[in-house]
Design an enzyme around this catalytic site. Structure first.
Site, PDB file in Angstrom:
ATOM      1  N   ASP A   1      -3.063  -2.116   0.743  1.00 14.34           N
ATOM      2  CA  ASP A   1      -4.067  -0.609   1.210  1.00 14.34           C
ATOM      3  C   ASP A   1      -5.186  -0.205   1.006  1.00 14.34           C
ATOM      4  OD1 ASP A   1      -1.590   2.128   2.108  1.00 14.34           O
ATOM      5  OD2 ASP A   1      -3.837   2.223   1.739  1.00 14.34           O
TER       6      ASP A   1
ATOM      7  N   HIS B   1       5.657   0.692   9.313  1.00 14.87           N
ATOM      8  CA  HIS B   1       4.443   0.215   8.312  1.00 14.87           C
ATOM      9  C   HIS B   1       5.214   0.522   6.750  1.00 14.87           C
ATOM     10  CE1 HIS B   1       3.103   4.500   8.208  1.00 14.87           C
ATOM     11  NE2 HIS B   1       2.350   3.762   7.319  1.00 14.87           N
TER      12      HIS B   1
HETATM   13  P1  5GP Z   1       1.443   6.721   5.377  1.00 10.52           P
HETATM   14  O1  5GP Z   1       1.001   7.648   5.383  1.00 10.52           O
HETATM   15  O2  5GP Z   1       0.998   6.616   7.300  1.00 10.52           O
HETATM   16  O3  5GP Z   1       2.633   6.084   5.243  1.00 10.52           O
HETATM   17  O4  5GP Z   1       0.627   5.335   5.679  1.00 10.52           O
HETATM   18  C1  5GP Z   1      -0.609   4.682   5.992  1.00 10.52           C
HETATM   19  C2  5GP Z   1      -1.605   3.653   4.839  1.00 10.52           C
HETATM   20  O5  5GP Z   1      -2.337   3.308   5.757  1.00 10.52           O
HETATM   21  C3  5GP Z   1      -2.158   4.783   3.518  1.00 10.52           C
HETATM   22  O6  5GP Z   1      -1.576   4.362   2.431  1.00 10.52           O
HETATM   23  C4  5GP Z   1      -3.337   4.739   3.761  1.00 10.52           C
HETATM   24  O7  5GP Z   1      -4.160   3.897   2.558  1.00 10.52           O
HETATM   25  C5  5GP Z   1      -3.105   3.207   4.871  1.00 10.52           C
HETATM   26  N1  5GP Z   1      -5.094   3.014   5.823  1.00 10.52           N
HETATM   27  C6  5GP Z   1      -5.281   4.162   6.282  1.00 10.52           C
HETATM   28  N2  5GP Z   1      -6.423   3.487   6.555  1.00 10.52           N
HETATM   29  C7  5GP Z   1      -6.214   2.239   6.282  1.00 10.52           C
HETATM   30  C8  5GP Z   1      -7.398   1.089   6.638  1.00 10.52           C
HETATM   31  O8  5GP Z   1      -8.533   0.998   7.351  1.00 10.52           O
HETATM   32  N3  5GP Z   1      -7.036   0.150   5.556  1.00 10.52           N
HETATM   33  C9  5GP Z   1      -6.336  -0.519   5.443  1.00 10.52           C
HETATM   34  N4  5GP Z   1      -6.022  -1.290   4.780  1.00 10.52           N
HETATM   35  N5  5GP Z   1      -5.133   0.185   5.393  1.00 10.52           N
HETATM   36  C10 5GP Z   1      -5.336   2.422   5.328  1.00 10.52           C
END
Ligand code: 5GP
Length: 115
Positions: free
Chosen positions: A29, A101
């Protein structure tokens, strides 16, 4: 749907990949919430969240994602100490990226209930 994760799958955006198979990709992440914070995703872009998971059609992929989680937890040395798997779904959960995810978190103690 095109998202930041589909761009990681197509290698348009770089990521620190820790696991890759035919159907699953996992990478660190960008904003880690624990010493180990890996995102495990299906390569298909058709599953936005568990809410549009289709019984039968998608059963295999979730098994492959959990299997990847086990492998990665061993590879990154958090298997024995314990780890947390999180799937956010929709607005109240804080889901930001509409591509299914699993967050694999480890390397520190977690509290319950979660924030
Ligand atoms: P959600 O909030 O949708 O469950 O988690 C999305 C995750 O994706 C977050 O923890 C955020 O830090 C991660 N994330 C967002 N954009 C990117 C990116 O461009 N690269 C990576 N490696 N992680 C990302």
């Amino acid at each position: 749907m095109e998202t930041v994760f589909s761009k990681i799958i197509s290698k348009e955006i770089p990521a620190k990949i820790v696991f890759e198979s035919e159907n699953v990709l996992a990478f660190h992440d960008i904003n880690p919430q624990a010493p180990v914070h890996v995102l495990i995703i299906p390569k298909t872009t058709e599953i936005n969240s568990v809410r549009n998971f289709i019984a039968g059609a998608h059963d295999k992929i979730i098994g492959e994602m959990l299997s990847a989680a086990k492998t990665i937890a061993k590879d990154l040395n958090i298997f024995d100490s314990g780890f947390r798997l999180v799937i956010n779904n929709g607005a109240d959960s804080g889901q930001e990226v509409p591509h299914l995810h699993i967050h694999l978190l480890g390397g520190r103690k977690f509290t319950w209930p979660p924030g």
